[in-house]
Scaffold this active site. Structure first.
Site, PDB file in Angstrom:
ATOM      1  CD  GLU A 108      73.276  59.056  54.476  1.00  0.00           C
ATOM      2  OE1 GLU A 108      73.702  58.379  55.413  1.00  0.00           O
ATOM      3  OE2 GLU A 108      72.101  59.459  54.431  1.00  0.00           O
TER       4      GLU A 108
HETATM    5  C1  LIG Z   1      80.497  51.163  52.840  1.00  0.00           C
HETATM    6  C2  LIG Z   1      79.077  51.310  53.281  1.00  0.00           C
HETATM    7  C3  LIG Z   1      78.783  52.112  54.365  1.00  0.00           C
HETATM    8  C4  LIG Z   1      77.460  52.242  54.806  1.00  0.00           C
HETATM    9  N1  LIG Z   1      77.187  52.962  55.949  1.00  0.00           N
HETATM   10  C5  LIG Z   1      75.933  52.889  56.489  1.00  0.00           C
HETATM   11  C6  LIG Z   1      75.671  53.430  57.785  1.00  0.00           C
HETATM   12  O1  LIG Z   1      76.542  54.014  58.434  1.00  0.00           O
HETATM   13  N2  LIG Z   1      74.432  53.274  58.298  1.00  0.00           N
HETATM   14  C7  LIG Z   1      73.432  52.634  57.628  1.00  0.00           C
HETATM   15  O2  LIG Z   1      72.336  52.528  58.157  1.00  0.00           O
HETATM   16  N3  LIG Z   1      73.658  52.122  56.391  1.00  0.00           N
HETATM   17  C8  LIG Z   1      74.879  52.228  55.812  1.00  0.00           C
HETATM   18  N4  LIG Z   1      75.120  51.679  54.581  1.00  0.00           N
HETATM   19  C9  LIG Z   1      74.025  51.072  53.836  1.00  0.00           C
HETATM   20  C10 LIG Z   1      73.629  51.873  52.607  1.00  0.00           C
HETATM   21  O3  LIG Z   1      72.985  53.057  52.974  1.00  0.00           O
HETATM   22  C11 LIG Z   1      72.798  50.953  51.702  1.00  0.00           C
HETATM   23  O4  LIG Z   1      73.699  50.015  51.138  1.00  0.00           O
HETATM   24  C12 LIG Z   1      72.055  51.699  50.630  1.00  0.00           C
HETATM   25  O5  LIG Z   1      71.048  52.489  51.197  1.00  0.00           O
HETATM   26  C13 LIG Z   1      71.415  50.775  49.597  1.00  0.00           C
HETATM   27  O6  LIG Z   1      70.751  49.707  50.183  1.00  0.00           O
HETATM   28  P1  LIG Z   1      71.075  48.228  49.686  1.00  0.00           P
HETATM   29  O7  LIG Z   1      72.533  48.021  49.738  1.00  0.00           O
HETATM   30  O8  LIG Z   1      70.225  47.276  50.437  1.00  0.00           O
HETATM   31  O9  LIG Z   1      70.658  48.212  48.159  1.00  0.00           O
HETATM   32  P2  LIG Z   1      69.176  47.968  47.598  1.00  0.00           P
HETATM   33  O10 LIG Z   1      68.201  48.770  48.370  1.00  0.00           O
HETATM   34  O11 LIG Z   1      68.943  46.510  47.489  1.00  0.00           O
HETATM   35  O12 LIG Z   1      69.289  48.603  46.133  1.00  0.00           O
HETATM   36  C14 LIG Z   1      69.817  47.886  44.992  1.00  0.00           C
HETATM   37  C15 LIG Z   1      69.484  48.694  43.733  1.00  0.00           C
HETATM   38  O13 LIG Z   1      68.051  48.796  43.590  1.00  0.00           O
HETATM   39  C16 LIG Z   1      67.661  50.161  43.491  1.00  0.00           C
HETATM   40  N5  LIG Z   1      66.383  50.356  44.187  1.00  0.00           N
HETATM   41  C17 LIG Z   1      66.030  49.873  45.400  1.00  0.00           C
HETATM   42  N6  LIG Z   1      64.788  50.294  45.717  1.00  0.00           N
HETATM   43  C18 LIG Z   1      64.367  51.067  44.700  1.00  0.00           C
HETATM   44  C19 LIG Z   1      63.178  51.831  44.442  1.00  0.00           C
HETATM   45  N7  LIG Z   1      62.182  51.887  45.327  1.00  0.00           N
HETATM   46  N8  LIG Z   1      63.089  52.488  43.279  1.00  0.00           N
HETATM   47  C20 LIG Z   1      64.097  52.479  42.383  1.00  0.00           C
HETATM   48  N9  LIG Z   1      65.242  51.808  42.583  1.00  0.00           N
HETATM   49  C21 LIG Z   1      65.382  51.113  43.725  1.00  0.00           C
HETATM   50  C22 LIG Z   1      68.776  50.949  44.151  1.00  0.00           C
HETATM   51  O14 LIG Z   1      68.842  52.286  43.668  1.00  0.00           O
HETATM   52  C23 LIG Z   1      70.012  50.121  43.781  1.00  0.00           C
HETATM   53  O15 LIG Z   1      70.479  50.509  42.524  1.00  0.00           O
HETATM   54  C24 LIG Z   1      76.424  51.572  54.101  1.00  0.00           C
HETATM   55  C25 LIG Z   1      76.730  50.791  52.992  1.00  0.00           C
HETATM   56  C26 LIG Z   1      78.042  50.627  52.594  1.00  0.00           C
HETATM   57  C27 LIG Z   1      78.329  49.703  51.438  1.00  0.00           C
END
Ligand SMILES: Cc1cc2nc3c(=O)[nH]c(=O)nc-3n(C[C@H](O)[C@H](O)[C@H](O)COP(=O)(O)OP(=O)(O)OC[C@H]3O[C@@H](n4cnc5c(N)ncnc54)[C@H](O)[C@@H]3O)c2cc1C
Length: 598
Positions: free
Chosen positions: A440
């Site tokens: 989220e």
């Molecule tokens: C169990 C689970 C359930 C989920 N359910 C859903 C769902 O129902 N629907 C859906 O659409 N998604 C869902 N997600 C996805 C979830 O919302 C994302 O994993 C989350 O938004 C982070 O994206 P990412 O994993 O690609 O991490 P990344 O975006 O790669 O982030 C990695 C790190 O980099 C940091 N970072 C990235 N960009 C920036 C920035 N611009 N500035 C500062 N820091 C930054 C982040 O804070 C984090 O610490 C789910 C994920 C999991 C694991």
């Protein structure tokens, strides 16, 4: 294993503290007085303790069974029955629009009730949580025909909802998504692409699943300005409203996760078998983020509540252990006295308990602001409700989930080696809650939202109104405890100084502001928590003269946790001042390769 007991009395106290009864003056909420709401919570509590809570450990142990050939996911033993009991009781619709079969109670009632679901079984509670988000998006942007087709089934819980944003190359950067939408001659759309991490994306608990999917049409602008939102049901509804032919949406796999083992986190393929999955546009073309934001804001508050809910359950386990485990002779105690007599164990319990109370007050205040924004009787009430909700939402999401992690960890610590073993349930809570700070919008993204968007609302006026409101509540606290009022006043001054820094030097250099955003969010939330705990001390003092000894004991405990929070938690903000104002220089003082381990 100790089962969960809904903290009905604490919930009632928080409802009173945020002025839940004031909502009865809003049109449509006349019936939602606090006594009625508490009656509902008591009744729901029976289902939750008896039916939902025992499924928590089963779900963790059994996990899910996936058949990719058949595109099915089988939920753990007892989940279907627990979910059906919830649907048959009409619980999902209590706080939803009566026009579509809901009970017409405020969002605040829904949030108070959902704490019970999340504490009892977070993995299962995610299903109705996402359904609620889909309902809100449909109410805000659906056509009349879309509302007629989907809302009643979603409100009753017969069908469930999902949100589909994430793709392998589009996580925090939603604008990078690649899923495509092409219009068919009949005006509907064909969706092709792959989504990952879709919570409850496939399961066997309901007759249909309504996916809200973000996708791009040909020629759309790059980034978030070129994203549209589509309704893509698992089964296309028949004209009579029943689920019809299966749409081209398949579950490819589910993730093996650290926690919430019973929540299907799905990779979904759209359109693998033909021209694309059939979808309908919801809202305007290229304005899909607006629709999805309705869903996401709703979910951000609910995810914040997961932090509270799991910390509450962890506290119940920790308290039980601390009052029964005998180890070492507590100071001034007997050799048979339990570990709750040791000062360090008391410190951990009070750290948990006082912050659990502060979180609950914040979440309820946030939910009440949403009700005022939607149902306020005047423009000004609606506007100020919306502004407050906008400002509080990143705090609710990030602070409550950070604390959820910290407090579930303390819950393990209080139980010593038993806490680290799986038998008590503390370890599961610690694993389950971890995700709440990530999904989220990670907590880092929440801090950037606070700094980049929310702080600037009305040129800083919304934040300054909140600071003014906190100061206005100092004088009743002064009457109860001059010392607590003095400490809170100092903390509000610190917050004001740091806010000026974030809006001044922190805006002139975006890198400096971003570098301080996370500790700044912590300060804002901790001070808001201090303000609410000050109000708690005042409310508790008004109960202190009660004729009932149990009321007096309850009020005394509330005063004690307020004092602990204001003296020992609120003061931690002073240690964050340097982190907020240091800027980005030290963070970038060395090149990337110099950060590698050697
Ligand atoms: C169990 C689970 C359930 C989920 N359910 C859903 C769902 O129902 N629907 C859906 O659409 N998604 C869902 N997600 C996805 C979830 O919302 C994302 O994993 C989350 O938004 C982070 O994206 P990412 O994993 O690609 O991490 P990344 O975006 O790669 O982030 C990695 C790190 O980099 C940091 N970072 C990235 N960009 C920036 C920035 N611009 N500035 C500062 N820091 C930054 C982040 O804070 C984090 O610490 C789910 C994920 C999991 C694991």
């Amino acid at each position: 294993m100790l089962q969960y007991t809904p903290p009905a009395r604490d919930i009632r106290f928080s409802l009173d503290l945020v002025g839940s009864d004031e909502l009865t003056s809003l049109q449509g909420f006349e019936h939602a007085d606090t006594d009625t709401v508490v009656g509902l919570i008591d009744e729901l509590g029976r289902l939750i303790s008896d039916v939902w809570s025992p499924t928590n450990e089963v779900g963790d142990r059994e996990g899910l069974r996936v058949d990719t050939a058949a595109s099915t996911v089988t939920t753990p033993t007892g989940f279907r029955d627990a979910y059906q009991a919830y649907v048959q009781g009409g619980w999902g619709g209590v706080a939803l629009d009566p026009a579509y079969g809901g009970g017409g109670f405020p969002h605040l009632t829904g949030i108070a009730m959902s704490e019970l679901l999340q504490s009892a079984n977070m993995a299962l509670a995610l299903c109705p949580m996402l359904t609620q988000g889909a309902i809100d998006a449909l109410l805000a942007y659906g056509t009349e025909a879309q509302k007629e087709t989907y809302l009643r089934k979603l409100v009753s819980g017969e069908w469930t909802g999902t949100m589909n944003l994430t793709e392998p190359d589009a996580g925090s950067d939603v604008g990078a998504l690649r899923t495509k939408a092409v219009q068919a001659p009949d005006g509907t759309w064909r969706i092709t692409g792959q989504k990952i991490y879709i919570t409850w994306g496939e399961h066997d608990m309901a007759d249909n699943i309504v996916h809200l999917v973000l996708a791009r049409i040909d020629g759309a602008p790059a980034g978030t300005k070129g994203i549209s939102c589509f309704i893509v049901p698992k089964h296309l509804p028949n004209p009579d409203g029943t689920p019809g032919a299966r749409n081209d949406v398949r579950v490819v796999s589910t993730e093996h996760k650290m926690g919430i083992h019973a929540s299907p986190t799905c990779v979904l393929a759209f359109g693998d078998d033909g021209d694309g999955a059939v979808g309908e546009l919801i809202g305007e073309l290229n304005a899909g983020m607006r629709t999805m934001f309705v869903m996401m804001n709703n979910a951000r508050l609910a995810v914040g509540q997961q932090g509270l809910a799991l910390a509450e359950r962890a506290y119940q386990l920790a308290y039980d252990h601390a009052t029964t485990r005998v180890q070492g002779r507590p100071l001034n105690g007997n050799p048979t006295d339990p570990i709750i007599g040791h000062p360090d164990v008391r410190r951990m319990l009070l750290t948990m308990r006082s912050q659990i109370e502060a979180m609950r007050h914040l979440l309820f205040l946030n939910a009440k602001a949403i009700d005022e924004a939607r149902h306020g009787s005047t423009d000004s009430q609606r506007t100020s409700g919306q502004e407050l909700a906008d400002l509080l939402t990143p705090l609710s999401k990030a602070w409550c989930t950070d604390l959820g992690n910290e407090l579930c960890s303390l819950g393990v610590q209080i139980q010593g080696g038993m806490g680290y073993c799986e038998d008590t349930g503390a370890a599961q809570l610690y694993r389950d809650v971890r995700i709440a700070a990530i999904y989220e919008g990670t907590n880092g993204i929440q801090a950037l939202d606070l700094y980049g968007r929310k702080l600037g609302l009305r040129s800083g006026g919304v934040m300054s109104d909140l600071i003014g409101r906190m100061r206005a509540d100092l004088s009743p606290l002064e009457a109860v405890s001059p010392d607590l009022a003095h400490r809170l006043a100092n903390a509000i001054d610190t917050l004001e100084t740091l806010t000026k820094w974030m809006l001044g030097p922190g805006r002139e250099s975006a890198a400096d502001g971003m570098a301080g955003a996370t500790p700044y969010l912590r300060v804002v939330a901790t001070v808001v928590g201090g303000w609410l705990m000050g109000k708690q001390a005042v409310l508790a003092a008004s109960h202190a003269g009660s004729a009932s000894p149990s009321h007096v004991a309850f009020a005394n405990a509330k005063r004690a946790t307020s004092a602990f929070y204001i003296c020992q938690i609120l003061t931690t903000i002073d240690g964050l001042v340097e982190q907020i104002t240091a800027g980005a220089e030290q963070l970038f003082a060395i090149p990337v390769d110099a950060l590698a381990s050697r």
